[in-house]
Design an enzyme around this catalytic site. Sequence first.
Site, PDB file in Angstrom:
ATOM      1  N   ARG A  90      -1.002  -8.147  10.747  1.00 50.15           N
ATOM      2  CA  ARG A  90      -2.203  -7.564  10.135  1.00 50.15           C
ATOM      3  C   ARG A  90      -3.448  -7.923  10.935  1.00 50.15           C
ATOM      4  NH1 ARG A  90      -4.376  -8.394   3.885  1.00 50.15           N
ATOM      5  NH2 ARG A  90      -6.271  -7.151   4.129  1.00 50.15           N
ATOM      6  N   ASN A 144       2.272  -1.057   1.679  1.00 53.13           N
ATOM      7  CA  ASN A 144       1.410  -0.128   2.409  1.00 53.13           C
ATOM      8  C   ASN A 144       1.980   0.227   3.777  1.00 53.13           C
ATOM      9  OD1 ASN A 144      -0.813   0.364   0.665  1.00 53.13           O
ATOM     10  ND2 ASN A 144      -1.527  -1.730   1.003  1.00 53.13           N
ATOM     11  N   CYS A 164      -0.239   2.121  -6.413  1.00 53.09           N
ATOM     12  CA  CYS A 164      -1.429   1.491  -5.829  1.00 53.09           C
ATOM     13  C   CYS A 164      -2.299   1.010  -6.980  1.00 53.09           C
ATOM     14  CB  CYS A 164      -2.179   2.505  -4.965  1.00 53.09           C
ATOM     15  SG  CYS A 164      -3.688   1.872  -4.184  1.00 53.09           S
ATOM     16  N   HIS A 194      -5.119   5.834  -0.757  1.00 50.01           N
ATOM     17  CA  HIS A 194      -6.279   5.315  -0.031  1.00 50.01           C
ATOM     18  C   HIS A 194      -7.181   6.439   0.496  1.00 50.01           C
ATOM     19  CE1 HIS A 194      -4.529   1.009   0.676  1.00 50.01           C
ATOM     20  NE2 HIS A 194      -4.596   1.364  -0.594  1.00 50.01           N
ATOM     21  N   TYR A 244     -11.955   3.161   0.025  1.00 51.00           N
ATOM     22  CA  TYR A 244     -11.428   3.493   1.352  1.00 51.00           C
ATOM     23  C   TYR A 244     -12.121   4.699   1.989  1.00 51.00           C
ATOM     24  CZ  TYR A 244      -7.757   0.115   0.556  1.00 51.00           C
ATOM     25  OH  TYR A 244      -7.079  -1.047   0.332  1.00 51.00           O
TER      26      TYR A 244
END
Length: 421
Positions: A90, A144, A164, A194, A244
């Site tokens: 990440r 995700n 989500c 998102h 987002y």
Amino acid sequence: MKLTVVGGGSTYTPELVDGFARLRDTLPVEELVLVDPAADRLEPVGGLARRIFARQGHPGRIVTTSDLDAGVDGADAVLLQLRVGGQAAREQDETWPLECGCIGQETTGAGGLAKALRTVPVVLDIAERVRRTNPRAWIIDFTNPVGIVTRALLQAGHRAVGLCNVAIGFQRKFAALLGTAPADVHLGHVGLNHLTWETGVRLGGPEGEDVLPKLLTEHGEAIADDVRLPRTLLDRLGVVPSYYLRYYYAHDEVVRELRTKPSRASEVAAMERELLAMYGDPALDEKPALLARRGGAYYSEAAVDLAAALLGGGGSPYQVVNTLNRGTLPFLPDDAVVEVQAAVGPAGPVPLPVPALDPLFTGLVANVTGYEELALEAALRGGRDRVFRALLAHPLIGQYAYADALTDQLIAHNREHLAWA
């Protein structure tokens, strides 16, 4: 009822376990299995999970194992919450795209594509193993990028629903602003994972009074602060975009911010170290306050509600999920995965009708849907050209020089996770 959590060593898990304990009348779990290959995480998380159940008087049994096949055997539902490559991957997703002046984020843009390429093959392998032991089990995906992962699962014929926590977060915040119970708030939530907008907020159900104009008039500043976009923009749009959308509506501003502060991944990694140390304390028998800063607010309530509805034991009649489009948004292919309100039951989710969307939103949704189709193709079949095509299609990239450079960076940083590289 047996539920299995793959990625059970996640620091999220005590949030989930707390929900199972509190909401046991909605979802009576008899056996909860936490599966994770990382014993150093699974042991403290499993210990805290058992203490949470004991403190709240839950009679269910909690099992921890690194054996995936044993863990999913006989499960009624399997929840996926894994992170291939961990926080280290990440950290890369959030940093190398910035070198090209593009958003560095784990689910959006080039970083989101990297995560999809790492994740889809692993999730599909897990799902096949679930199908071998219990083909009627539901797979609930919280991993995700949820839209792409859910599309991969459904395309392969699995009984899967994507989940989500953005929608339930809005539901709870709007309910607090309106002074009403969350169950009375029905969202006009529409888009892709998102990439969603709240186009209505109705009280009492899908046919209730739309109080979104009132919310924007009376609480616009608070809502704008929450999604980190200007109040004037919300007034001009007449809807509430998810957080987002900031990556699209304020791309250059966000890039400047990301270049001047520590990555979210580094913050989360530090938080996880602290949380795991807390979880190892035998005196701790409730989720610590620090967990609220980890993210995933209301995840447990959403997961319990969805699992209960799918397994026929209750749950809310309408829930926001990721599922096949099937004409819900007529400008998208039927096999696209959309995030909308649906009626959920043992046969799965059935999306509710969605009013025609403003072209201001349909264009972006169609663009990102095309990217997601190409991203899934790259995840399934590999190859530099497929990665390049997906990056070129993404509206946050879209220039061939950037797409070329980002393709090389993505492959270089993820080679160990890409079988074809």
